[in-house]
Design a protein around this motif. Structure first.
Motif, PDB file in Angstrom:
ATOM      1  N   GLY C 274       8.771  -3.727  -3.447  1.00 46.12           N
ATOM      2  CA  GLY C 274       7.334  -3.592  -3.629  1.00 46.12           C
ATOM      3  C   GLY C 274       6.626  -3.098  -2.384  1.00 46.12           C
ATOM      4  O   GLY C 274       5.396  -3.192  -2.288  1.00 46.12           O
ATOM      5  N   ILE C 275       7.366  -2.610  -1.408  1.00 42.66           N
ATOM      6  CA  ILE C 275       6.790  -2.150  -0.133  1.00 42.66           C
ATOM      7  C   ILE C 275       7.431  -0.804   0.204  1.00 42.66           C
ATOM      8  O   ILE C 275       8.634  -0.733   0.469  1.00 42.66           O
ATOM      9  N   ASP C 277       7.421   1.115   2.702  1.00 37.80           N
ATOM     10  CA  ASP C 277       8.049   1.253   4.021  1.00 37.80           C
ATOM     11  C   ASP C 277       9.510   0.811   4.019  1.00 37.80           C
ATOM     12  O   ASP C 277      10.286   1.225   4.880  1.00 37.80           O
ATOM     13  N   ALA C 305      -7.082   8.767  -2.911  1.00 39.87           N
ATOM     14  CA  ALA C 305      -7.213   7.653  -1.970  1.00 39.87           C
ATOM     15  C   ALA C 305      -6.211   6.560  -2.295  1.00 39.87           C
ATOM     16  O   ALA C 305      -5.595   5.966  -1.421  1.00 39.87           O
ATOM     17  N   LEU C 306      -6.056   6.272  -3.549  1.00 40.82           N
ATOM     18  CA  LEU C 306      -5.249   5.137  -3.922  1.00 40.82           C
ATOM     19  C   LEU C 306      -3.785   5.363  -3.636  1.00 40.82           C
ATOM     20  O   LEU C 306      -3.063   4.446  -3.267  1.00 40.82           O
ATOM     21  N   CYS C 307      -3.345   6.582  -3.822  1.00 37.05           N
ATOM     22  CA  CYS C 307      -1.913   6.788  -3.907  1.00 37.05           C
ATOM     23  C   CYS C 307      -1.244   6.994  -2.564  1.00 37.05           C
ATOM     24  O   CYS C 307      -0.056   6.760  -2.422  1.00 37.05           O
ATOM     25  N   ASP C 308      -1.970   7.428  -1.584  1.00 38.89           N
ATOM     26  CA  ASP C 308      -1.253   7.825  -0.374  1.00 38.89           C
ATOM     27  C   ASP C 308      -0.694   6.646   0.409  1.00 38.89           C
ATOM     28  O   ASP C 308      -0.110   6.824   1.461  1.00 38.89           O
ATOM     29  N   GLY C 309      -0.862   5.467  -0.082  1.00 44.35           N
ATOM     30  CA  GLY C 309      -0.236   4.359   0.616  1.00 44.35           C
ATOM     31  C   GLY C 309       0.570   3.480  -0.326  1.00 44.35           C
ATOM     32  O   GLY C 309       1.060   2.446   0.058  1.00 44.35           O
ATOM     33  N   ALA C 310       0.694   3.919  -1.529  1.00 47.60           N
ATOM     34  CA  ALA C 310       1.307   3.063  -2.542  1.00 47.60           C
ATOM     35  C   ALA C 310       2.800   2.921  -2.310  1.00 47.60           C
ATOM     36  O   ALA C 310       3.354   3.484  -1.387  1.00 47.60           O
ATOM     37  N   GLN C 311       3.459   2.176  -3.172  1.00 47.09           N
ATOM     38  CA  GLN C 311       4.871   1.904  -2.965  1.00 47.09           C
ATOM     39  C   GLN C 311       5.732   3.133  -3.223  1.00 47.09           C
ATOM     40  O   GLN C 311       6.930   3.131  -2.952  1.00 47.09           O
TER      41      GLN C 311
END
Lengths: 333, 333, 333, 333
Positions: C274-275, C277, C305-311
């Protein structure tokens, strides 16, 4: 830290709580929503008891924002810690291959294994002298004599040694031991951790069977807050419902620890699985996950009926594993 | 103990294993089936390392038939152990109500609580002087001063006291303490258990967060095998995936322990749930399950902002719980 | 199967049990020791209810010796199963790289991701049309429209598609879907498994959050016993007490499944952790552990905005992961 | 809902996220601290995907303040739901005693048990016709014939019947069944839950082996959001590391569910423990914890070798348990 109050909490109770928090030297910031009031705490919240706050009847929940661990926190110490042990280094790109038998049995055995694993690429020798055993009737290790034999093996091979301490009263015996191992069952033996903090010697801290990663960091913090910064974290499996392996090896802790802390992370696939056939695969996986070292059981006596199938690898099998691990490290970079 | 070998194990390997087992003083009984050979071990198998056997490459699985715990085993001691502490008794139909604050804070506080819980039906006073804390920065208890205050409360009320020991080096401080508590994190601190075995004083042993019932019995066996038979088992919740409560209270251990062992079993609903609202219900459930005692947090100072909502009950609430528990005991018989 | 009776079981009860076992078509072999009688069962014990036997009052314990899974058991089918899906193969030394977004959103999105992941080395496209959601109020996926868009992406790129089925009634929509995914929550939805068994199409079976490896093999057996032998096992993490990651990825199941079964094993590091990284490290670890494939979330729209840090990884990050995985596969051999 | 951003998040990223949240119809409230910015969300956040938000790279953590379950939430429906089934009622102070065999076997058996348990105080009859079995080779129940026999037993005794449904396609067979049971393995079979929501018939929803209490409430919400408000929650043990019992009965969920929801809560001690000796104690504990009902396995045929020791109680033992439960209920009030 953020404290979320229950809907309709009386004004007076909020005031009381805010006063109590201020008495503890904390600043507070109130944010009043339609339904909930939220108190933000400002200052050093590491001494605030989160559990206690959470159980207050007016508190819906409380949440730490800043980490309660400081000295082992990568945020405050971005550089990797490198632990130096004789010629061996762990962390900061240095890989440690720790190998040896589960228990020290005889001088011949431990020196034989030590020579074999050194040949095969080990950088440290492991071996149990004091053994934590579920049953009081089981063999508890050779004790002081085991330490003596380990030191002989160190003398014979030059390999620094790692061995477990269970009782602070035994510390005098460990003077020449290079790395002291604190076992899974003692990960939250806080008194022992404090003693470890007074040493100026590396400590290999194994993860408790039911311990979260954050709790493990807090245990490292116990050692470091007493002044000893040479802590090596060791993942060795956690207890879950799965019984096909002895424990469940939680390799995601390797990259996650590398984000959270600057301390080196080694993995023990032998104890985690309890099945020697799985040790090579899980060693490769640990290295691929970024581990700074491995701790592998190796036994050298294939003529004993009991041992030739045990969870230990033979030195030959270990040499093959070590070679492949080295290649994976080159790929990972 | 039964050892099931893998199909097609070479004759020679079987012979080697049988010899090795005989060398350990065990008789063996071979049963050869179409697919599997089974070795039955005869004699004292308590020293046999089940894990080691299981990891042999020729072994499919191994299974204990006789229990590895002897002294705490009901099979060999059918009568309930009754632990006598001053006027209080636990076990064999005697119920102990242990109550008091999480931590000892001041003389006024501990004597106040002691008087209130005695009034409400408590038979022992609990209170923490040495506190195991996840964080090295959290309040670690009043220590020696806490013990001194507990003894004052004992003097004032006549209630025997129960308090946690974390370090064998502190034993001299515990001379007048009536029951020594070994906390969940130290349930497998085998060195501390051995020290407890040398005392002639009741020990309340809390279940480890990731400990099975059988492991808990083995820890009791550590204490008993050193000569101290006054062990009280305490269920306080195990760690599971559920986060709605602090731990998961495993009440099935109460009747199961009563089958397996003659030792008394008490339940701590306060730590298990971490939610004061749930303590009454879980107290009733524990008593209905047959517990020999309860250990409940009670706090007497409703004027402090922090405390009036904490996981502790007030003395009044405790009195109501104690009264209902008594009625349930009458129904259970 | 071995049944160990309690000490002092009356002769008559043993005789009754033996008769009952014989009535079920089983041979029995009695072995009477000093304390325990052991009944060995001969014949097809796969229909015997182990749980029921264990709960008989005269039974101490019962233990299967032969595995209850037959069709997926490597003992009876030593050769690896190779599942062929269009040009892609999984198992027997063939590696599948399954990539795509969590949910299908728009035609542009899914075709864009499909092209990007194909470029980066993916051999199959994944994407959710029917989404299992804990909350009835959460977005449940595009459904039939999602399947239609996936098929468009397949047409555009030639990549075979993998997508989840939750309801057998939706099967007509899945006719052109290449691999049907059965999610973790349905791993023991036996009625759905039986329906999968009637298909002649590969099924990707995800491990249940609380399912043991043996239970997972039994679920594969449900599919295979209805005639469909194209089953792909997928490890995606199990539920434990650790909350730092969404689940605990149990990589030891990869080599263990390879011992127990001939079916291919893929790993889903995205859902397990779920991460995002952690996905690269855990992908490398899975490959090093010997996985036959990976299933990775990739999203192509870094401007939202939402997606560029998602899992999800970006296609570029995915390409780098895929390349390194390939190199690790070469080392592992 | 509160979203806590990571330290040093660029202004532009915050603005993007706030816009994205506003696009979803939510109000936002920014609170900027020394280190962290916190976004409070205002409006209906039940559709917001908490997992997705948490995995954004700029988000430290996110936390729901309001519960995601509405229809089953006691906050919005303070009155207990009372489910009426024939003459029996569950909830709101009404206690249901559900008893019967694990599986329906013959007409004689099921009518015999039904008469016996009615005599002993049961208010509903349970019995499995469709049985979820880990192995495809195990007996899967009598199916349609089993339902027919249950209805005969209902006719003979007047007891309403509870039996498990595993496949929505079988619904026509369940027309005269009084309560449909959804088993633990299907607790998150959302498609089946939706079908249950379309019925106007009570549904007994068993807790999944790895399901949290909150997830169970969300599954009840699936049923209720389709229009069926007659849901009965059933605790039957969760999966933990402990192997001494089949599952770990989590009785703290009884009072906690009573706080969180207005739905009735019953407990199944037979499946939770898998040990008939423990069923009486755990029945008493469940009643003492405040359960609205019990679901107990009872078998009436002590002449069969297999059955007289199984996890089922005899009717006589059940009668004794039922009588004692009644007395405990009187104490609890």
């Amino acid at each position: 830290m953020i404290v979320i109050l229950k809907p309709n909490t009386p004004e007076e109770r909020i005031t009381n709580l805010v006063h109590w928090l201020k008495d503890q030297g904390l600043g507070t910031h109130l944010s009043t929503g339609d339904f909930h009031t939220i108190i933000g705490l400002i200052g050093d919240t590491s001494r605030v008891d989160l559990d206690l706050l959470t159980t207050l009847d007016i508190v819906e929940s409380a949440k730490r924002i800043s980490d309660p661990y400081k000295l082992c926190n990568r945020k405050f110490h971005p550089e990797d810690t490198v632990v130096q042990i004789g010629d061996a280094k762990i962390g900061g790109g240095n890989f440690a291959m720790i190998a040896g038998p589960c228990s020290v049995e005889t001088e011949e055995q431990i020196i034989g294994v030590a020579q074999a694993v050194k040949e095969a690429g080990a950088t440290l020798l492991r071996g149990g002298a004091f053994k934590p055993r579920t049953s009081p009737y089981a063999f508890q290790g050779l004790g002081a004599e085991g330490i003596r034999l380990l030191l002989k093996a160190k003398e014979a091979t030059g390999l620094p040694i790692v061995t477990e301490l269970m009782n602070a009263a035994d510390l005098p015996l460990f003077e020449e031991v290079d790395v002291i191992q604190i076992g899974a069952r003692n990960m939250q033996n806080f008194e022992l951790l404090k003693e470890m903090g007074k040493l100026r010697k590396p400590v290999l801290l194994k993860r408790g069977m039911a311990s979260t990663m954050k709790e493990m960091l807090m245990s490292a913090e116990y050692i470091m807050s007493e002044g000893n910064s040479q802590v090596i974290l060791c993942e060795r499996g956690i207890r879950t419902f799965e019984t096909a392996t002895r424990n469940t090896l939680d390799l995601a802790c390797v990259p996650l620890f590398h984000q959270l802390t600057h301390l080196p992370v080694v993995v023990d696939p032998s104890h985690a699985t309890g099945i020697s056939d799985l040790v090579p695969s899980m060693s490769y996986a640990a290295v691929a996950a970024g581990a700074d070292g491995l701790m592998i059981e190796v036994h050298n006596d294939p003529t004993h009926a009991l041992c030739d199938g045990a969870q230990s690898l033979t030195p030959d099998a270990f040499a093959a594993v070590a070679a492949k691990c080295q290649k994976i490290r080159e790929v990972i970079g």
